[in-house]
Motif scaffolding. Structure first.
Motif, PDB file in Angstrom:
ATOM      1  N   UNK A   1      29.392  13.983 -25.844  1.00 52.38           N
ATOM      2  CA  UNK A   1      28.394  14.844 -26.468  1.00 52.38           C
ATOM      3  C   UNK A   1      28.561  14.658 -27.969  1.00 52.38           C
ATOM      4  N   UNK A   2      27.465  14.496 -28.655  1.00 44.33           N
ATOM      5  CA  UNK A   2      27.519  14.369 -30.115  1.00 44.33           C
ATOM      6  C   UNK A   2      26.827  15.575 -30.734  1.00 44.33           C
ATOM      7  N   UNK A   3      27.624  16.400 -31.385  1.00 38.61           N
ATOM      8  CA  UNK A   3      27.097  17.574 -32.066  1.00 38.61           C
ATOM      9  C   UNK A   3      27.182  18.838 -31.227  1.00 38.61           C
ATOM     10  N   UNK A   4      27.230  19.950 -31.933  1.00 42.74           N
ATOM     11  CA  UNK A   4      27.357  21.267 -31.315  1.00 42.74           C
ATOM     12  C   UNK A   4      26.261  21.529 -30.286  1.00 42.74           C
ATOM     13  N   UNK A   5      25.027  21.157 -30.627  1.00 42.31           N
ATOM     14  CA  UNK A   5      23.918  21.481 -29.728  1.00 42.31           C
ATOM     15  C   UNK A   5      23.936  20.646 -28.453  1.00 42.31           C
ATOM     16  N   UNK A   6      24.449  19.422 -28.513  1.00 42.82           N
ATOM     17  CA  UNK A   6      24.628  18.648 -27.274  1.00 42.82           C
ATOM     18  C   UNK A   6      25.714  19.260 -26.410  1.00 42.82           C
ATOM     19  N   UNK A   7      26.774  19.763 -27.035  1.00 47.42           N
ATOM     20  CA  UNK A   7      27.827  20.455 -26.284  1.00 47.42           C
ATOM     21  C   UNK A   7      27.211  21.664 -25.580  1.00 47.42           C
ATOM     22  N   UNK A   8      26.433  22.442 -26.307  1.00 42.91           N
ATOM     23  CA  UNK A   8      25.812  23.641 -25.742  1.00 42.91           C
ATOM     24  C   UNK A   8      24.906  23.288 -24.551  1.00 42.91           C
ATOM     25  N   UNK A   9      23.997  22.346 -24.763  1.00 44.03           N
ATOM     26  CA  UNK A   9      23.046  21.965 -23.714  1.00 44.03           C
ATOM     27  C   UNK A   9      23.756  21.307 -22.532  1.00 44.03           C
ATOM     28  N   UNK A  10      24.721  20.446 -22.822  1.00 39.26           N
ATOM     29  CA  UNK A  10      25.423  19.736 -21.759  1.00 39.26           C
ATOM     30  C   UNK A  10      26.219  20.667 -20.869  1.00 39.26           C
ATOM     31  N   UNK A  11      26.979  21.567 -21.475  1.00 44.69           N
ATOM     32  CA  UNK A  11      27.765  22.496 -20.668  1.00 44.69           C
ATOM     33  C   UNK A  11      26.875  23.508 -19.959  1.00 44.69           C
ATOM     34  N   UNK A  12      25.813  23.951 -20.598  1.00 43.26           N
ATOM     35  CA  UNK A  12      24.892  24.880 -19.933  1.00 43.26           C
ATOM     36  C   UNK A  12      24.340  24.227 -18.653  1.00 43.26           C
ATOM     37  N   UNK A  13      23.916  22.973 -18.757  1.00 41.47           N
ATOM     38  CA  UNK A  13      23.370  22.269 -17.594  1.00 41.47           C
ATOM     39  C   UNK A  13      24.449  22.028 -16.534  1.00 41.47           C
ATOM     40  N   UNK A  14      25.619  21.560 -16.947  1.00 42.05           N
ATOM     41  CA  UNK A  14      26.690  21.258 -15.993  1.00 42.05           C
ATOM     42  C   UNK A  14      27.140  22.515 -15.258  1.00 42.05           C
TER      43      UNK A  14
ATOM     44  N   UNK B   1      28.677  18.662 -36.369  1.00 40.33           N
ATOM     45  CA  UNK B   1      28.699  17.222 -36.076  1.00 40.33           C
ATOM     46  C   UNK B   1      29.893  16.803 -35.211  1.00 40.33           C
ATOM     47  N   UNK B   2      30.454  17.724 -34.460  1.00 37.71           N
ATOM     48  CA  UNK B   2      31.617  17.435 -33.610  1.00 37.71           C
ATOM     49  C   UNK B   2      31.263  16.427 -32.525  1.00 37.71           C
ATOM     50  N   UNK B   3      32.308  15.797 -31.995  1.00 34.18           N
ATOM     51  CA  UNK B   3      32.161  14.864 -30.879  1.00 34.18           C
ATOM     52  C   UNK B   3      33.101  15.325 -29.763  1.00 34.18           C
ATOM     53  N   UNK B   4      32.559  15.367 -28.533  1.00 33.18           N
ATOM     54  CA  UNK B   4      33.344  15.702 -27.349  1.00 33.18           C
ATOM     55  C   UNK B   4      33.201  14.527 -26.399  1.00 33.18           C
ATOM     56  N   UNK B   5      34.327  13.820 -26.156  1.00 29.72           N
ATOM     57  CA  UNK B   5      34.315  12.609 -25.338  1.00 29.72           C
ATOM     58  C   UNK B   5      34.963  12.857 -23.977  1.00 29.72           C
ATOM     59  N   UNK B   6      34.467  12.119 -22.971  1.00 26.98           N
ATOM     60  CA  UNK B   6      35.026  12.105 -21.622  1.00 26.98           C
ATOM     61  C   UNK B   6      35.454  10.667 -21.335  1.00 26.98           C
ATOM     62  N   UNK B   7      36.688  10.271 -21.732  1.00 20.61           N
ATOM     63  CA  UNK B   7      37.110   8.873 -21.613  1.00 20.61           C
ATOM     64  C   UNK B   7      37.243   8.362 -20.176  1.00 20.61           C
ATOM     65  N   UNK B   8      37.562   9.237 -19.219  1.00 17.49           N
ATOM     66  CA  UNK B   8      37.691   8.799 -17.829  1.00 17.49           C
ATOM     67  C   UNK B   8      36.334   8.847 -17.148  1.00 17.49           C
ATOM     68  N   UNK B   9      36.140   7.967 -16.196  1.00 19.09           N
ATOM     69  CA  UNK B   9      34.922   7.968 -15.402  1.00 19.09           C
ATOM     70  C   UNK B   9      34.784   9.314 -14.702  1.00 19.09           C
ATOM     71  N   UNK B  10      33.670   9.966 -14.937  1.00 19.72           N
ATOM     72  CA  UNK B  10      33.393  11.254 -14.320  1.00 19.72           C
ATOM     73  C   UNK B  10      31.935  11.245 -13.914  1.00 19.72           C
ATOM     74  N   UNK B  11      31.635  10.822 -12.683  1.00 19.96           N
ATOM     75  CA  UNK B  11      30.243  10.692 -12.258  1.00 19.96           C
ATOM     76  C   UNK B  11      29.446  11.971 -12.491  1.00 19.96           C
ATOM     77  N   UNK B  12      28.285  11.793 -13.091  1.00 17.76           N
ATOM     78  CA  UNK B  12      27.414  12.918 -13.397  1.00 17.76           C
ATOM     79  C   UNK B  12      27.613  13.482 -14.783  1.00 17.76           C
TER      80      UNK B  12
END
Length: 153
Positions: free
Chosen positions: A53-66, A37-48
């Motif tokens: 990300x909320x949760x381990x699986x969002x981190x996984x999917x988000x970084x895989x895509x990026x 249930x971790x949270x990974x935040x990007x507080x500064x504007x970062x287009x794209x």
């Protein structure tokens, strides 16, 4: 209270694993460092990038895509400073990610700051401050990103 058993890695060990996953561009290795249930935040504007990300699986999917969409290939993460929080769970990390773009060979240096909380050997929260406009400039997308921002009024 943090787990102090020898089996649970501490924040600095988790940070070393985090950096290695970044250098390897391994979304799986990175996500496996996070609590479910971790949270990974990007507080500064970062287009794209999303705001979080909320949760381990969002981190996984988000970084895989990026990482799959980016030609940036990190080669080194230079530590500028690491500051430990009083509670033993938090690290404030100043670092510079250096590498090159696979498409052009052009090198880059992106400064950043992480505020990372590790509990029981897993990341439970990250605030990831990146220079989004610097990345857009280095990738030749600054004009398009600026045009896409529109009028804030």
């Amino acid at each position: 209270m943090p787990d102090t058993s020898p089996s649970a890695p501490g924040p600095r060990e988790v940070l070393a694993r985090y950096r290695q996953a970044m250098l390897d561009l391994s979304a799986d290795d990175l996500a496996d460092l996070y609590a479910v249930d971790a949270v990974h935040e990007f507080p500064f504007l970062f287009p794209g990038m999303p705001e979080r990300y909320e949760g381990r699986e969002e981190v996984r999917a988000g970084y895989r895509a990026a990482w799959g969409a980016s030609p940036a290939r990190p080669r080194e993460i230079r530590e500028v400073a690491v500051h430990e929080g009083a509670d033993g769970e938090v690290l404030v990390v100043e670092q510079i990610v250096s590498g090159a773009f696979a498409t052009t060979g052009r090198s880059f240096d992106f400064p950043g700051l992480l505020v990372i909380r590790v509990r029981d050997g897993l990341i439970v929260h990250v605030r990831d401050y990146m220079d989004g406009l610097g990345v857009a400039h280095a990738t030749g997308r600054l004009t398009a990103v600026a045009a896409g921002l529109g009028d804030p009024s």
